[in-house]
Motif scaffolding. Structure first.
Motif, PDB file in Angstrom:
ATOM      1  N   ARG A  89       0.475   6.262  10.560  1.00  0.00           N
ATOM      2  CA  ARG A  89       1.531   5.293  10.248  1.00  0.00           C
ATOM      3  C   ARG A  89       2.216   4.825  11.542  1.00  0.00           C
ATOM      4  O   ARG A  89       2.456   3.634  11.739  1.00  0.00           O
ATOM      5  CB  ARG A  89       2.560   5.891   9.305  1.00  0.00           C
ATOM      6  CG  ARG A  89       3.623   4.899   8.833  1.00  0.00           C
ATOM      7  CD  ARG A  89       4.690   5.573   7.961  1.00  0.00           C
ATOM      8  NE  ARG A  89       4.123   6.418   6.936  1.00  0.00           N
ATOM      9  CZ  ARG A  89       3.673   6.013   5.748  1.00  0.00           C
ATOM     10  NH1 ARG A  89       3.731   4.732   5.457  1.00  0.00           N
ATOM     11  NH2 ARG A  89       3.190   6.857   4.876  1.00  0.00           N
ATOM     12  N   THR A 157     -14.490   3.083   5.183  1.00  0.00           N
ATOM     13  CA  THR A 157     -13.081   2.951   4.798  1.00  0.00           C
ATOM     14  C   THR A 157     -12.250   2.494   5.993  1.00  0.00           C
ATOM     15  O   THR A 157     -11.397   1.617   5.866  1.00  0.00           O
ATOM     16  CB  THR A 157     -12.547   4.295   4.258  1.00  0.00           C
ATOM     17  OG1 THR A 157     -13.338   4.674   3.138  1.00  0.00           O
ATOM     18  CG2 THR A 157     -11.097   4.194   3.846  1.00  0.00           C
ATOM     19  N   ALA A 161     -10.112  -0.914   6.202  1.00  0.00           N
ATOM     20  CA  ALA A 161      -8.667  -0.828   6.444  1.00  0.00           C
ATOM     21  C   ALA A 161      -8.285  -1.585   7.713  1.00  0.00           C
ATOM     22  O   ALA A 161      -7.311  -2.348   7.723  1.00  0.00           O
ATOM     23  CB  ALA A 161      -8.238   0.634   6.540  1.00  0.00           C
ATOM     24  N   ASP A 186       5.737  -2.576   6.424  1.00  0.00           N
ATOM     25  CA  ASP A 186       4.960  -2.820   5.197  1.00  0.00           C
ATOM     26  C   ASP A 186       3.459  -2.735   5.465  1.00  0.00           C
ATOM     27  O   ASP A 186       2.714  -2.119   4.701  1.00  0.00           O
ATOM     28  CB  ASP A 186       5.301  -4.194   4.615  1.00  0.00           C
ATOM     29  CG  ASP A 186       6.721  -4.267   4.056  1.00  0.00           C
ATOM     30  OD1 ASP A 186       7.358  -3.203   3.880  1.00  0.00           O
ATOM     31  OD2 ASP A 186       7.191  -5.398   3.822  1.00  0.00           O
ATOM     32  N   GLU A 189       2.234   0.783   6.054  1.00  0.00           N
ATOM     33  CA  GLU A 189       2.092   1.486   4.772  1.00  0.00           C
ATOM     34  C   GLU A 189       0.784   1.102   4.091  1.00  0.00           C
ATOM     35  O   GLU A 189       0.079   1.956   3.548  1.00  0.00           O
ATOM     36  CB  GLU A 189       3.288   1.167   3.865  1.00  0.00           C
ATOM     37  CG  GLU A 189       3.211   1.770   2.489  1.00  0.00           C
ATOM     38  CD  GLU A 189       3.225   3.299   2.485  1.00  0.00           C
ATOM     39  OE1 GLU A 189       2.737   3.887   1.500  1.00  0.00           O
ATOM     40  OE2 GLU A 189       3.717   3.907   3.457  1.00  0.00           O
ATOM     41  N   VAL A 190       0.441  -0.164   4.124  1.00  0.00           N
ATOM     42  CA  VAL A 190      -0.827  -0.617   3.544  1.00  0.00           C
ATOM     43  C   VAL A 190      -1.997   0.053   4.257  1.00  0.00           C
ATOM     44  O   VAL A 190      -2.945   0.525   3.616  1.00  0.00           O
ATOM     45  CB  VAL A 190      -0.945  -2.157   3.614  1.00  0.00           C
ATOM     46  CG1 VAL A 190      -2.339  -2.618   3.215  1.00  0.00           C
ATOM     47  CG2 VAL A 190       0.106  -2.816   2.727  1.00  0.00           C
ATOM     48  N   VAL A 192      -2.071   2.927   5.850  1.00  0.00           N
ATOM     49  CA  VAL A 192      -2.118   4.344   5.447  1.00  0.00           C
ATOM     50  C   VAL A 192      -2.764   4.480   4.078  1.00  0.00           C
ATOM     51  O   VAL A 192      -3.637   5.333   3.856  1.00  0.00           O
ATOM     52  CB  VAL A 192      -0.717   4.973   5.464  1.00  0.00           C
ATOM     53  CG1 VAL A 192      -0.693   6.325   4.789  1.00  0.00           C
ATOM     54  CG2 VAL A 192      -0.186   5.064   6.891  1.00  0.00           C
ATOM     55  N   ARG A 193      -2.370   3.650   3.152  1.00  0.00           N
ATOM     56  CA  ARG A 193      -2.916   3.726   1.783  1.00  0.00           C
ATOM     57  C   ARG A 193      -4.389   3.365   1.739  1.00  0.00           C
ATOM     58  O   ARG A 193      -5.162   3.967   0.984  1.00  0.00           O
ATOM     59  CB  ARG A 193      -2.126   2.827   0.847  1.00  0.00           C
ATOM     60  CG  ARG A 193      -0.717   3.330   0.603  1.00  0.00           C
ATOM     61  CD  ARG A 193       0.018   2.500  -0.391  1.00  0.00           C
ATOM     62  NE  ARG A 193       1.394   2.932  -0.510  1.00  0.00           N
ATOM     63  CZ  ARG A 193       2.149   2.651  -1.558  1.00  0.00           C
ATOM     64  NH1 ARG A 193       1.679   1.936  -2.552  1.00  0.00           N
ATOM     65  NH2 ARG A 193       3.390   3.086  -1.594  1.00  0.00           N
ATOM     66  N   LEU A 194      -4.778   2.390   2.544  1.00  0.00           N
ATOM     67  CA  LEU A 194      -6.204   2.030   2.565  1.00  0.00           C
ATOM     68  C   LEU A 194      -7.067   3.144   3.136  1.00  0.00           C
ATOM     69  O   LEU A 194      -8.238   3.272   2.761  1.00  0.00           O
ATOM     70  CB  LEU A 194      -6.403   0.741   3.383  1.00  0.00           C
ATOM     71  CG  LEU A 194      -5.937  -0.559   2.739  1.00  0.00           C
ATOM     72  CD1 LEU A 194      -6.020  -1.701   3.740  1.00  0.00           C
ATOM     73  CD2 LEU A 194      -6.760  -0.874   1.502  1.00  0.00           C
ATOM     74  N   ARG A 196      -6.602   6.306   2.627  1.00  0.00           N
ATOM     75  CA  ARG A 196      -6.672   7.441   1.702  1.00  0.00           C
ATOM     76  C   ARG A 196      -7.906   7.374   0.847  1.00  0.00           C
ATOM     77  O   ARG A 196      -8.393   6.385   0.454  1.00  0.00           O
ATOM     78  CB  ARG A 196      -5.435   7.485   0.808  1.00  0.00           C
ATOM     79  CG  ARG A 196      -4.211   7.914   1.562  1.00  0.00           C
ATOM     80  CD  ARG A 196      -3.025   8.033   0.641  1.00  0.00           C
ATOM     81  NE  ARG A 196      -1.838   8.330   1.444  1.00  0.00           N
ATOM     82  CZ  ARG A 196      -0.637   7.906   1.160  1.00  0.00           C
ATOM     83  NH1 ARG A 196      -0.414   7.200   0.069  1.00  0.00           N
ATOM     84  NH2 ARG A 196       0.384   8.215   1.926  1.00  0.00           N
TER      85      ARG A 196
END
Length: 196
Positions: A89, A157, A161, A186, A189-190, A192-194, A196
């Motif tokens: 992040r 991935t 990302a 923002d 955060e996207v 980081v989520r991508l 996962r």
């Protein structure tokens, strides 16, 4: 005898860099639509034909100008990524924030965006429809950082990302809708989520 080609190559590199720098300054001062090859030549003290020989025309000069600016941006992005180590992040936030702030403060980017709004958009595609150089160079920086700090990340991935965040960052550069710090948070955060 072997020093002659390297001397010639060094001179050509200096000439090319000088011509690109002159084109950058003229674009900042007058907008790309008003940059003429003869003016670039005059700034450097060479003939107009020399500029044409080096870049094969105005579009070649536009491409060289855009690629040089991309190289500078990506070098700074790489530095921001690596400064954060394995903090995903933090690395994403730092790199994205730097990109957004640098773009907002960069007089060439401003000249490109304001010229495009006036109808002269020969440079704008290097940020939008012809952004392969941005995607490749920034993507390589993300891959390099991940190889050093996220060796177990799934390559597919990571690639998805990274490309997604680069595209979104460029979108925020072209059409900023939030302050850089907010957009960077923002987008981090996207990212980081991508991953996962």
């Amino acid at each position: 005898m072997t020093s002659a080609p390297s001397y010639r190559a060094a001179n050509r590199t200096r000439l090319r860099e000088s011509l690109i720098a002159a084109a950058r300054e003229l674009t900042i001062a007058h907008g790309w639509e008003n940059v003429r090859m003869v003016d670039v030549a005059k700034c450097v003290g060479v003939s107009r034909q020399t500029v044409y020989n080096e870049f094969e025309g105005r579009s070649g000069l536009a491409q060289a100008l855009a690629l040089t600016e991309v190289e500078h941006f990506v070098a700074a992005v790489r530095k921001e990524l690596f400064a954060q180590g394995a903090d995903v992040r933090g690395a994403a936030y730092a790199a994205i924030l730097h990109s957004l702030q640098e773009a907002a403060d960069n007089p060439l980017v401003r000249a490109i965006l304001t010229s495009a709004r006036g109808g002269a958009d020969e440079l704008l595609p290097y940020l939008t429809t012809r952004a392969e150089a941005v995607l490749q160079a920034a993507g390589a920086a993300v891959q390099e950082w991940a190889a050093a700090h996220l060796p177990d990340a799934d390559p597919a991935t990571l690639s998805l990302a990274g490309e997604s965040i680069i595209r979104l960052t460029v979108s925020h550069i072209v059409l900023p809708l939030a302050p850089p710090a907010t957009a960077a948070a923002d987008l981090a955060e996207v990212f980081v989520r991508l991953l996962r």
